[in-house]
Design a protein around this motif. Structure first.
Motif, PDB file in Angstrom:
ATOM      1  N   ALA A   8       0.879  -1.177   0.000  1.00 50.57           N
ATOM      2  CA  ALA A   8       0.000   0.000   0.000  1.00 50.57           C
ATOM      3  C   ALA A   8       0.910   1.218   0.000  1.00 50.57           C
ATOM      4  CB  ALA A   8      -0.919   0.008   1.213  1.00 50.57           C
ATOM      5  N   MET A   9       0.897   1.958  -1.109  1.00 49.95           N
ATOM      6  CA  MET A   9       1.807   3.098  -1.259  1.00 49.95           C
ATOM      7  C   MET A   9       1.058   4.337  -1.743  1.00 49.95           C
ATOM      8  SD  MET A   9       5.361   1.504  -2.773  1.00 49.95           S
ATOM      9  CE  MET A   9       4.681   0.259  -3.863  1.00 49.95           C
ATOM     10  N   VAL A  10       1.628   5.485  -1.435  1.00 50.22           N
ATOM     11  CA  VAL A  10       1.158   6.764  -1.967  1.00 50.22           C
ATOM     12  C   VAL A  10       2.155   7.205  -3.027  1.00 50.22           C
ATOM     13  CG1 VAL A  10       0.644   9.171  -1.467  1.00 50.22           C
ATOM     14  CG2 VAL A  10       0.004   7.393   0.180  1.00 50.22           C
ATOM     15  N   ASN A  11       1.657   7.441  -4.249  1.00 47.30           N
ATOM     16  CA  ASN A  11       2.516   7.822  -5.372  1.00 47.30           C
ATOM     17  C   ASN A  11       2.355   9.293  -5.705  1.00 47.30           C
ATOM     18  OD1 ASN A  11       3.220   5.092  -5.689  1.00 47.30           O
ATOM     19  ND2 ASN A  11       1.515   4.734  -7.099  1.00 47.30           N
ATOM     20  N   TRP A  23       9.192   1.193  -1.130  1.00 51.93           N
ATOM     21  CA  TRP A  23       9.191   2.334  -2.051  1.00 51.93           C
ATOM     22  C   TRP A  23       9.288   1.825  -3.483  1.00 51.93           C
ATOM     23  CZ3 TRP A  23      13.291   3.182  -5.377  1.00 51.93           C
ATOM     24  CH2 TRP A  23      14.490   2.536  -5.079  1.00 51.93           C
ATOM     25  N   GLN A  24       8.970   2.724  -4.432  1.00 51.71           N
ATOM     26  CA  GLN A  24       9.065   2.349  -5.837  1.00 51.71           C
ATOM     27  C   GLN A  24       9.369   3.572  -6.687  1.00 51.71           C
ATOM     28  OE1 GLN A  24       5.425   0.787  -7.513  1.00 51.71           O
ATOM     29  NE2 GLN A  24       4.157   2.442  -6.708  1.00 51.71           N
ATOM     30  N   ALA A  25      10.002   3.339  -7.836  1.00 55.40           N
ATOM     31  CA  ALA A  25      10.229   4.347  -8.876  1.00 55.40           C
ATOM     32  C   ALA A  25       9.407   3.950 -10.098  1.00 55.40           C
ATOM     33  CB  ALA A  25      11.709   4.437  -9.224  1.00 55.40           C
ATOM     34  N   ILE A  26       8.800   4.959 -10.764  1.00 54.90           N
ATOM     35  CA  ILE A  26       7.861   4.708 -11.859  1.00 54.90           C
ATOM     36  C   ILE A  26       8.236   5.567 -13.062  1.00 54.90           C
ATOM     37  CG2 ILE A  26       5.427   4.746 -12.564  1.00 54.90           C
ATOM     38  CD1 ILE A  26       4.703   4.739  -9.577  1.00 54.90           C
ATOM     39  N   GLY A  27       8.208   4.970 -14.252  1.00 59.69           N
ATOM     40  CA  GLY A  27       8.390   5.713 -15.495  1.00 59.69           C
ATOM     41  C   GLY A  27       7.601   5.051 -16.606  1.00 59.69           C
ATOM     42  N   GLY A  28       6.896   5.849 -17.420  1.00 65.57           N
ATOM     43  CA  GLY A  28       6.112   5.238 -18.489  1.00 65.57           C
ATOM     44  C   GLY A  28       5.432   6.269 -19.368  1.00 65.57           C
ATOM     45  N   PHE A  29       4.509   5.786 -20.205  1.00 64.25           N
ATOM     46  CA  PHE A  29       3.772   6.624 -21.145  1.00 64.25           C
ATOM     47  C   PHE A  29       2.276   6.374 -20.995  1.00 64.25           C
ATOM     48  CE2 PHE A  29       7.926   5.928 -23.012  1.00 64.25           C
ATOM     49  CZ  PHE A  29       8.284   7.195 -23.449  1.00 64.25           C
ATOM     50  N   SER A  30       1.475   7.418 -21.218  1.00 65.85           N
ATOM     51  CA  SER A  30       0.019   7.270 -21.207  1.00 65.85           C
ATOM     52  C   SER A  30      -0.562   7.854 -22.483  1.00 65.85           C
ATOM     53  CB  SER A  30      -0.598   7.953 -19.981  1.00 65.85           C
ATOM     54  OG  SER A  30      -0.400   9.356 -20.037  1.00 65.85           O
ATOM     55  N   TYR A  31      -1.756   7.367 -22.840  1.00 66.00           N
ATOM     56  CA  TYR A  31      -2.439   7.769 -24.082  1.00 66.00           C
ATOM     57  C   TYR A  31      -3.915   7.965 -23.766  1.00 66.00           C
ATOM     58  CZ  TYR A  31      -3.974   7.571 -28.972  1.00 66.00           C
ATOM     59  OH  TYR A  31      -4.514   7.860 -30.191  1.00 66.00           O
ATOM     60  N   ARG A  41      -2.549  13.717 -27.116  1.00 62.17           N
ATOM     61  CA  ARG A  41      -2.951  12.454 -26.509  1.00 62.17           C
ATOM     62  C   ARG A  41      -1.880  11.843 -25.603  1.00 62.17           C
ATOM     63  NH1 ARG A  41      -7.204   9.604 -29.206  1.00 62.17           N
ATOM     64  NH2 ARG A  41      -8.093  10.786 -30.927  1.00 62.17           N
ATOM     65  N   PHE A  42      -0.591  12.074 -25.891  1.00 66.00           N
ATOM     66  CA  PHE A  42       0.482  11.351 -25.220  1.00 66.00           C
ATOM     67  C   PHE A  42       1.050  12.145 -24.046  1.00 66.00           C
ATOM     68  CE2 PHE A  42       0.586   9.201 -29.341  1.00 66.00           C
ATOM     69  CZ  PHE A  42       0.713   7.873 -28.938  1.00 66.00           C
ATOM     70  N   ASN A  43       1.405  11.411 -22.974  1.00 71.04           N
ATOM     71  CA  ASN A  43       2.139  11.962 -21.834  1.00 71.04           C
ATOM     72  C   ASN A  43       3.289  11.033 -21.481  1.00 71.04           C
ATOM     73  OD1 ASN A  43       0.672  14.325 -21.245  1.00 71.04           O
ATOM     74  ND2 ASN A  43      -0.870  13.174 -20.133  1.00 71.04           N
ATOM     75  N   LEU A  44       4.411  11.631 -21.080  1.00 71.68           N
ATOM     76  CA  LEU A  44       5.484  10.896 -20.421  1.00 71.68           C
ATOM     77  C   LEU A  44       5.289  11.079 -18.926  1.00 71.68           C
ATOM     78  CD1 LEU A  44       8.249   9.451 -20.226  1.00 71.68           C
ATOM     79  CD2 LEU A  44       9.312  11.705 -20.484  1.00 71.68           C
ATOM     80  N   SER A  45       5.253   9.970 -18.169  1.00 69.81           N
ATOM     81  CA  SER A  45       4.969  10.023 -16.735  1.00 69.81           C
ATOM     82  C   SER A  45       6.185   9.559 -15.946  1.00 69.81           C
ATOM     83  CB  SER A  45       3.754   9.145 -16.393  1.00 69.81           C
ATOM     84  OG  SER A  45       2.619   9.556 -17.119  1.00 69.81           O
ATOM     85  N   LEU A  46       6.607  10.380 -14.972  1.00 70.19           N
ATOM     86  CA  LEU A  46       7.741  10.054 -14.106  1.00 70.19           C
ATOM     87  C   LEU A  46       7.322  10.296 -12.654  1.00 70.19           C
ATOM     88  CD1 LEU A  46      10.587  11.825 -16.111  1.00 70.19           C
ATOM     89  CD2 LEU A  46      10.035   9.392 -16.138  1.00 70.19           C
ATOM     90  N   GLY A  47       7.717   9.393 -11.766  1.00 71.25           N
ATOM     91  CA  GLY A  47       7.357   9.582 -10.366  1.00 71.25           C
ATOM     92  C   GLY A  47       7.840   8.447  -9.494  1.00 71.25           C
ATOM     93  N   GLY A  48       7.282   8.396  -8.313  1.00 71.12           N
ATOM     94  CA  GLY A  48       7.646   7.360  -7.353  1.00 71.12           C
ATOM     95  C   GLY A  48       6.615   7.289  -6.251  1.00 71.12           C
ATOM     96  N   GLY A  49       6.803   6.343  -5.369  1.00 68.90           N
ATOM     97  CA  GLY A  49       5.872   6.162  -4.278  1.00 68.90           C
ATOM     98  C   GLY A  49       6.548   5.538  -3.068  1.00 68.90           C
TER      99      GLY A  49
END
Length: 351
Positions: free
Chosen positions: A105-108, A155-163, A118-126
């Motif tokens: 259970a994490m907060v990101n 903890w986690q690191a996140i990177g990806g793309f959304s459409y 339409r496209f986003n590059l998403s970077l973050g963590g939790g």
């Protein structure tokens, strides 16, 4: 893996015909993907070795809020994998049965960088809390070797793309590195078992549903306010005796041979009828801005006037005005190269 395939297929179908949209507000999400637990260093009853596990699926859910380019979300997650064997180096390997399960259970916090409509590059963590539980048996129905449950910081690191699939639905693919700072630690009949921290790598497919986007999209889709009216034309001339239309090439104001012939006919008609007031109105198609097309329409009207003066009419008898794309001969939407709208209209008036 079947769930991942279905999600990808659904996204491909939705991408075909739905419009893009950007919005803010509350959303809920669901994600599933491939998850690999790095080899776990274990001390089992005083023997150092490596616990090997199979890859599995990671399932997550999200509840979040987006403001501008920033998303804050609560994310519970679950994965459960089979235990394959215990490698003890020179002492050999032991085949095992059982499983290792991780609950999280994490907060990101995630920042979306726009790459287009339409496209986003998403970077973050939790960060949050994780719990690992295991139950391991000797292969072939043997005795229970390890049975424990422990919790710790995760903890986690996140990177990806959304459409953006439609005004309410986003599809995303991302990579996650997850680190659970706790141990597989239990005491069984085989003796104490302890491990290092657990590190996972996952590739996820996600869907996010925005509850308030449809209303926002409808507001955004409303037609923009009309452009400011063009400058008022000069006083209207008397009723025209005859009208001539001169057509132009795209984004041009010079007269073609055909256009010069039309102007010559207009000059002859003006002289024959004794017209003393002549109005030339320039027009454009809908490609380009209003301000640019206003100037182009005025240049077209001026080009026709100059030719009429060159052919013998008095300059002070000819008035010109440009109307940009506001009075099309053939109504079209914006950005349409309609040849019939690229014109100048010559109205011959009597005294």
């Amino acid at each position: 893996m079947k769930i991942r395939v279905l999600l990808l297929a659904s996204a491909a179908v939705l991408c075909v015909a739905v419009p893009a949209s950007a919005g803010e507000g509350w959303y809920a999400g669901l994600g599933v993907g491939w998850d690999k637990l790095n080899d776990v260093k274990v001390n089992a009853a005083g023997i150092d070795g490596t616990l090997r596990t199979s890859d599995t699926e990671l399932v997550i859910g999200t509840i979040g809020y987006k403001a501008g380019n920033i998303r804050i979300e609560l994310e519970p997650g679950w994965d459960r994998r089979s235990v394959d064997r215990f490698d003890a180096g020179a002492l050999g390997s032991t085949t095992l049965d059982g499983h290792v399960q991780v609950l999280s259970a994490m907060v990101n916090g995630i920042y979306d960088i726009p790459l287009g409509r339409r496209f986003n590059l998403s970077l973050g963590g939790g960060a949050g809390i994780g719990q690992v539980s295991e139950k391991v048996f000797a292969s072939g129905g043997g005795p229970l070797l390890s049975d424990g449950k422990n919790s710790g910081f995760m903890w986690q690191a996140i990177g990806g793309f959304s459409y953006a699939l439609n005004p309410n639905l986003d599809f995303a693919v991302d990579y996650r590195y997850r680190d659970l700072n706790t141990h597989i630690h239990s005491v069984t009949l085989a003796g104490p078992t302890d491990s290092g921290s657990l590190k996972e790598q996952a590739v996820m497919a996600n869907l996010r549903w925005y509850f308030g986007r449809q209303a926002e999209a409808e507001v955004a889709a409303a037609p923009p306010p009309p452009p400011p009216p063009p400058p008022p034309p000069p006083p209207a001339p008397p009723a025209p005796v005859k009208t001539f239309i001169v057509f132009f090439d795209f984004n041009k104001s010079n007269l073609t041979i055909e256009a010069q012939n039309v102007v010559s006919e207009a000059v002859k008609a003006a002289k024959d009828s004794g017209a003393v007031r002549i109005l030339i109105t320039g027009h454009t198609d809908t490609v380009g801005s209003d301000s640019y097309n206003q100037g182009l329409s005025e240049r077209r009207a001026t080009a026709v006037k100059d030719e009429m003066v060159r052919e013998g009419l008095a300059e002070n008898e000819i008035a010109t005005v440009g109307k940009s794309f506001h009075d099309p001969l053939v109504p079209t939407g914006p950005g349409v190269r309609e040849p019939q709208n690229r014109r100048a209209v010559i109205d011959l008036g009597s005294g």
